[in-house]
Write an enzyme that holds these catalytic residues in place. Sequence first.
Site, short mmCIF file in Angstrom:
data_model
loop_
_atom_site.label_atom_id
_atom_site.label_comp_id
_atom_site.label_asym_id
_atom_site.label_seq_id
_atom_site.Cartn_x
_atom_site.Cartn_y
_atom_site.Cartn_z
N HIS A 9 -3.29 1.69 2.64
CA HIS A 9 -4.48 2.37 2.03
C HIS A 9 -5.52 0.69 2.15
O HIS A 9 -6.32 0.15 1.74
CB HIS A 9 -5.09 2.61 1.05
CG HIS A 9 -4.28 3.36 0.70
ND1 HIS A 9 -2.29 3.48 0.73
CD2 HIS A 9 -4.25 5.11 1.32
CE1 HIS A 9 -2.27 5.21 0.68
NE2 HIS A 9 -3.84 6.07 1.47
N GLY A 10 -4.51 -0.49 3.11
CA GLY A 10 -5.16 -1.53 3.26
C GLY A 10 -5.63 -2.92 2.17
O GLY A 10 -6.27 -3.58 1.82
#
Length: 191
Positions: A139-140
């Site tokens: 999810h970064g």
Amino acid sequence: ASVAAVGAAASLVPLVDQMNPDAATLAAGEPVELDLSKVAPGQQVQIRWRDRPVFVINRTAKALQELQSSALTDQLADPQSDERQQPPYAQNWHRSLKPEYGVLVGICTHLGCIPAFFPQPNPSTPAADWPGGYFCPCHGSKYDLAGRVFKGVPAPYNLPVPPYHFVGDRKIRIGENPKGANFDFASIRQI
């Protein structure tokens, strides 16, 4: 020659495998040791403790300077490590016993993915204006080389630091506090 090469490679598998702790040690949560002389400056190795990946990095002098720069710390959500994600003896700007060696549980504090190691700054990979560190591809979420989480990412906390201490100048024991310290890994905010 091909058969010999395959045979030589196959003979290395047991040698490399024997360097890891056995399954009973991992399951029991017993301490594991790592010889730091095999970790070159700028390199990271991964071992397992309590069936979790533990990242051990030998940070360069340049990386240590960057960890202290206001250009980096201004981007971090918890630059002073105020949230309980490390033992008291690692609550400092480098989040470790010795600045050059980082020891982090390699599990993203968002949803438990394993962040990837991208030590070098890069303007575009794996994220825009990347200063180097750890990047969670799920999810970064981004972390610096001390495991401190960046602002504006899904992960709420810094990467955990396990209990550990030095057994001599070039060997660490993960899963055991230094003498006189009493840190319980279960007391961290999130893993």
